[in-house]
Enzyme design. Sequence first.
Site, short mmCIF file in Angstrom:
data_model
loop_
_atom_site.label_atom_id
_atom_site.label_comp_id
_atom_site.label_asym_id
_atom_site.label_seq_id
_atom_site.Cartn_x
_atom_site.Cartn_y
_atom_site.Cartn_z
CB SER A 193 -0.95 -0.06 1.20
OG SER A 193 -1.99 0.85 1.06
CG ASP A 220 -6.08 -2.87 -4.08
OD1 ASP A 220 -6.93 -2.09 -3.59
OD2 ASP A 220 -4.87 -2.80 -3.83
CG HIS A 244 -5.28 -2.66 -0.18
ND1 HIS A 244 -4.66 -2.14 -1.29
CD2 HIS A 244 -4.80 -1.95 0.88
CE1 HIS A 244 -3.84 -1.16 -0.92
NE2 HIS A 244 -3.92 -1.03 0.39
#
Length: 715
Positions: free
Chosen positions: A566, A651, A683
């Site tokens: 991320s 995601d 994610h």
Amino acid sequence: MRFQSQAVVALAALPTASGITPESMLAANRYGAAAPNPSGDFALYTVSNYTFETKKRSSQWNKLDLKTGEISVWYAGSDISEVVFVGSTPTSIIYVNGTNAEDDGGISLYAADANSLEDAKLITSLPAPYSGLKAAQTKSGDIHFLVYTKAYPNGTAYNEASASTPASTARIYTQTYVRHWDTWLDDKKNAVFGGVLKGGNGSYSFSGELTNYVSGIANVSRAESPYDQSDESDYDISPDGSGVVFLTKDPSLPLANNTANVIYYVPFDGTSKDAVPVNARGTTKYPEAQGAAISPRFSPSGKKIAYFQMNNIAYESDRNILYVADADPEDFNVTALALDWDRSPDSLAWSKDSETLFVAAPDLGRERIFPVPLTAGDSYVPKNITNEGVPSGFYVLPDDSILVSDSKIWTSRDIYTISPEGDVIKTYFQANLVDPALAGLKPEDVSEFYYSTNTSEIKQQAWIVYPEGFDESKTYPLAFITHGGPQGAHFNSWSTRWNFKVWADQGYVVIAPNPTASSGWGQNLTDAIQGRWGSYPYWDLVHVWDYVNSTLKYVDTENGIEAGASFGGYMTNWIQGHELGRRFKALVTHDGSTSTLNQYASEELWFMNRDFSGEFNSSGFVAGSPYYDWNPLLYVDNWATPHFVVHNSLDFRLPVSEGILLFNLLQTKGVPSKFLSFPDENHWVLNQENSLVWHTEIFKWINHYSGISNSSSPY
Ligand SMILES: *[C@@H]1O[C@H](CO)[C@@H](O)[C@H](O)[C@H]1NC(C)=O
Ligand SMILES: *[C@@H]1O[C@H](CO)[C@@H](O)[C@H](O)[C@H]1NC(C)=O
Ligand SMILES: *[C@@H]1O[C@H](CO)[C@@H](O)[C@H](O)[C@H]1NC(C)=O
Ligand SMILES: *[C@@H]1O[C@H](CO)[C@@H](O)[C@H](O)[C@H]1NC(C)=O
Ligand SMILES: *[C@@H]1O[C@H](CO)[C@@H](O)[C@H](O)[C@H]1NC(C)=O
Ligand SMILES: *[C@@H]1O[C@H](CO)[C@@H](O)[C@H](O)[C@H]1NC(C)=O
Ligand SMILES: *[C@@H]1O[C@H](CO)[C@@H](O)[C@H](O)[C@H]1NC(C)=O
Ligand SMILES: *[C@@H]1O[C@H](CO)[C@@H](O)[C@H](O)[C@H]1NC(C)=O
Ligand SMILES: *[C@@H]1O[C@H](CO)[C@@H](O)[C@H](O)[C@H]1NC(C)=O
Ligand SMILES: *[C@@H]1O[C@H](CO)[C@@H](O)[C@H](O)[C@H]1NC(C)=O
Ligand SMILES: *[C@@H]1O[C@H](CO)[C@@H](O)[C@H](O)[C@H]1NC(C)=O
Ligand SMILES: *[C@@H]1O[C@H](CO)[C@@H](O)[C@H](O)[C@H]1NC(C)=O
């Protein structure tokens, strides 16, 4: 071998599969939080696991006797999904059976005595996948309960299993917020429903009638509670069953660029038309309280409602402030407690006498519990009563002690009681002492240090996690793990996605830094990331690396690797284009960001608007603006370090095109690289079989380049 050195030769002697392997970590038991019965005699918690050989998931409920400490199997099966203690005795329960014999996709409610589960009686079957049961017994003996599920715009519960499928799959939108996390949004929204179970003594009847408190609030187009991906923590029922509170995002604002929530109070006997806001923006003594709210909770007395709220209307990582309202729709009289406290608590439990709130807040790399009395003024500074770990649940018992279930880097679950002053009374369970998969894990596997940097006056912290059989006189390649958020932290907690000990036991010393943007060291450190994605946290990481290189002699920095997910993936891509990138032998980006422009393809526009100090526009896309300056693509010419890229199709936070862009450019430039993608993961990688491949492929890559494995190829 390409990167062989003195240090690596010493390492090669270590058995690489010692300690905890990805497979044993993924197969190990996962524990729910222990929830006590009303008399505090025992607690129930779930245990689930996965067996790679048979590809089977299994789960059960355990019973912990809080007097003797004895642990036994309470129910060996997965069809009981939730248990609520409610009824005429301290062992009376209602449970949710996640299956429904009559309606596909429905659930059923059973009444039972926890001591004779075999005598459970079916109360009713509900024709939709309701969950999040909360219940209270009224004076008459009836049970008032709440559950939630998705509802049509007309308020009727939606059951995907029985709904008709439209002829076309088209999705059409006229405003932002078209999808969120891993789901395309449509006209079905969560709603809280209430129902009455008539009778008592474990024998209830149900009319089948449920009240939707959320769809149709006066003057509001479309409220949703629990909000989107949230859960039953977004609502509560008063202890006497007379009142309901729930929160929704403020439906009067565009959802994609605001974080504001409204908490509503509604009498249980009312409907959504009777819902009145507790904390409507600008109506309390705190006009600055405009942002996200969480965790509305009635006090045991039923007279108060506690909740947290942030000030900023478009920032998900502002400081949570604790508020208490009177449960009185005539005048909620919202009051802040410890208003100036420089911590951001995010979960709470009331004391039995309703005079104190126990809150958990990120604090110096842990999530610590702090008591806050109702008398706490603005300048009150709460003192922590726990130290290590991150709780996943805590409950105040009738004798005022607190039952805590937490985890640490070395244990997936500890269960213990503490006094309100913080003395440990009894430790009931420590997973690392009993789970074969966690055998040998111990507090000594973990250490920390504070380093000076040029971005903050305070020193910043980093975790050190040692490999199995660690010997200070040897050296181990560095595994440098950068956290996401960026507002967030590496905590002393167990993770099944980024388990530091699993990485360390490949033969690394793991360094997990908490640079600028980390939570738990005060709001200034968190906020300092704004507009500075490529500067402050990057400089901090350079300082951490230098500290490790000059101070920790047992760390082989010549053969180190870096990995992040991320924002950590963004930072990895930034590192690839900068000098720090040349100090690593391999990099790993999991679901990161490659182009700042493409971040506007995310679902939460408030995030970019805040972190990059404004909405995107072409005149702002010039040198000196965050969108321009912090774009990793500006430095693509420098990319050189072997780079492993993961990006998943589901995601929607950072779309898969970010990973493909990164991989395509690495390949174009001839930088050794590999791309891994899961079509069914968001994610995160949650499925154990997928996670095993994730670990295996990444470790093959980094172990080759760090020299830990003597494989001739990383592929
Ligand atoms: C996995 O869970 C099942 C049922 O919950 C239990 O019987 C079994 O012992 C567990 N396996 C391990 C390795 O603990
Ligand atoms: C759950 O419901 C199913 C029917 O859908 C039933 O066969 C099963 O026995 C129930 N289990 C429990 C624990 O109530
Ligand atoms: C609500 O809308 C759904 C979907 O259109 C429909 O199936 C249902 O019958 C409606 N309920 C009521 C009470 O009109
Ligand atoms: C519960 O049982 C008691 C004793 O048998 C009885 O007096 C009482 O009326 C019952 N309550 C209800 C609500 O059925
Ligand atoms: C709804 O809006 C009308 C018209 O503005 C107003 O008179 C009424 O008080 C509002 N109701 C609520 C519950 O806010
Ligand atoms: C929020 O989005 C709307 C359009 O969806 C736009 O008109 C508005 O300017 C945005 N406001 C902020 C503060 O970003
Ligand atoms: C509101 O709450 C504060 C703090 O508890 C209290 O001092 C004040 O008297 C209350 N005001 C009213 C009108 O109840
Ligand atoms: C509170 O936190 C400090 C570190 O700031 C720690 O040393 C102390 O042990 C904690 N107190 C309790 C009661 O756990
Ligand atoms: C946070 O930053 C502000 C503005 O720079 C400063 O006034 C304040 O003292 C800082 N607070 C802390 C706790 O460092
Ligand atoms: C802070 O330190 C980093 C890393 O050494 C360096 O690149 C950067 O230029 C420094 N920033 C300032 C403002 O001195
Ligand atoms: C790391 O430390 C070594 C030995 O102390 C030193 O020679 C080297 O220059 C350092 N590397 C960097 C990039 O500072
Ligand atoms: C464009 O963005 C820049 C930087 O965020 C900002 O300063 C400027 O006011 C914006 N211009 C317009 C026309 O919105």
